[in-house]
Design a protein around this motif. Sequence first.
Motif, short mmCIF file in Angstrom:
data_model
loop_
_atom_site.label_atom_id
_atom_site.label_comp_id
_atom_site.label_asym_id
_atom_site.label_seq_id
_atom_site.Cartn_x
_atom_site.Cartn_y
_atom_site.Cartn_z
N GLY A 1 18.04 -17.98 13.77
CA GLY A 1 16.75 -18.58 14.05
C GLY A 1 15.62 -18.11 13.42
N ILE A 2 15.50 -17.09 12.27
CA ILE A 2 14.21 -15.96 12.48
C ILE A 2 14.09 -15.77 10.32
CG2 ILE A 2 13.80 -15.45 14.41
CD1 ILE A 2 14.22 -12.64 13.65
N PRO A 3 12.32 -16.06 9.97
CA PRO A 3 12.85 -15.20 9.14
C PRO A 3 12.09 -14.02 8.69
CG PRO A 3 10.73 -16.32 9.61
CD PRO A 3 11.54 -16.80 10.88
N ILE A 4 12.53 -13.61 7.48
CA ILE A 4 12.48 -12.19 7.65
C ILE A 4 10.41 -12.17 6.63
CG2 ILE A 4 12.78 -10.52 5.89
CD1 ILE A 4 15.15 -10.49 6.42
N ALA A 5 9.78 -11.43 7.50
CA ALA A 5 8.28 -12.50 7.25
C ALA A 5 7.71 -11.15 5.83
CB ALA A 5 6.86 -12.87 7.53
N GLY A 6 8.14 -10.96 5.44
CA GLY A 6 7.52 -9.30 5.08
C GLY A 6 7.99 -7.61 4.88
N GLY A 7 7.39 -6.48 4.66
CA GLY A 7 8.64 -6.14 5.26
C GLY A 7 8.12 -4.97 3.78
N HIS A 8 8.52 -3.50 3.37
CA HIS A 8 8.30 -2.69 3.25
C HIS A 8 9.51 -1.67 1.88
CE1 HIS A 8 5.74 0.84 1.47
NE2 HIS A 8 6.60 1.84 1.60
N SER A 9 9.33 -1.00 0.88
CA SER A 9 10.20 -0.76 0.30
C SER A 9 10.12 0.34 -0.38
CB SER A 9 10.70 -1.45 -0.91
OG SER A 9 10.26 -1.29 -2.15
N ILE A 10 10.38 1.67 -0.92
CA ILE A 10 10.72 3.35 -1.18
C ILE A 10 11.53 3.42 -2.06
CG2 ILE A 10 9.02 4.33 0.45
CD1 ILE A 10 11.66 5.05 1.74
N ASP A 11 11.34 4.08 -3.13
CA ASP A 11 12.80 4.75 -3.98
C ASP A 11 13.24 5.78 -2.94
OD1 ASP A 11 14.79 5.54 -5.75
OD2 ASP A 11 13.23 5.14 -7.85
#
Length: 365
Positions: A150-160
């Motif tokens: 019942g929650i959103p994934i509201a953002g984040g961070h990514s790398i190669d």
Amino acid sequence: MTANEATQVGAETAAQSSAQAPRLTSLSHGGGCGCKIAPGVLSELLARNEAPLPAPAALLVGTETSDDAAVYQLNDEQAIIATTDFFMPIVDNPFDFGRIAATNALSDIYAMGGKPIFALAIVGMPINVLPHETIREILRGGESICAEAGIPIAGGHSIDSVEPIYGLAALGVVHPKRLKRNADAQAGDVLVLGKPLGVGVMSAALKKNQLDDEGYRCMIDATTRLNRVGPALAALPGVHALTDVTGFGLLGHTLEMCRGANLAAYLRMSDVPLFDGVRELADKGCITGASGRNWASYGKSVELGERITERDRDLLCDPQTAGGLLVSCAPGAVDDVLAVFRADGFDAAGIVGAMRPGTPGVRVI
């Protein structure tokens, strides 16, 4: 979408891309919570050479007792829970990998007695090795579990990155009076475990192509089952402490509970639930390296009874991913604790031991 439907969708997607994508587990040197740094090494890395700054009074839980998350009190009615968890693939199906990683990360919120409110994605992927559709499926798997919570994934961070990595930074809320630490167990408490052991063994068997379809189904069902009973358990008057059993195995996380409460514990091996077929897989050599590293780190604080075998020890040290909640409760609360587990489908939940006065350590009988 039901859990069975989600698994079917993930299986169909994996089949479509299997011809062009390498096995996810072939790209990682370890999988799931078996990737954790061994407890002894971690203690050395975190040792402070200088006195730490004094923590604010509102920081209800920090690093002192190796608890599942940090907790900061906002007001008389609310405290915020913050945690992060990520790892490399434990399975080859990208959708299932995403689901498992998200379930594991949210477990720390539930283990504090709280409810998650949103999450941020942590993504590291070998962009030039994995098909983009495979990566999208990993992300979609995590999103599906967060939707179930019942929650959103509201953002984040990514790398190669060289190895595939996925997980969440998760935030939750809890009433300060309902907060459950891993350090508040009391002498005489009964220990109840919510899920069987053996995820590490099954993941090792999968990597060796020795896990059959039924074993895989059981593994996925367990590792994608949210520990959302945490708040209901925390609301029971007789529940004193909670933690979740993950990478350090049942022995390691029980020992953390002992050290936090300055108590001893005993575990009865015959009462510890195991997944069907896990002991046989272990006998075939499907043991993770993390199991041995765990024992090397904390074995000196564990006493094994004369009937406890080396295989029993391996299973008690087996690193769990999205493992069960370990509850320390008054004897009079056991029936209520088990009723909460059963009502949410945790049919294997049961009593595994107890807390006793004594030098912090675990005795297995």
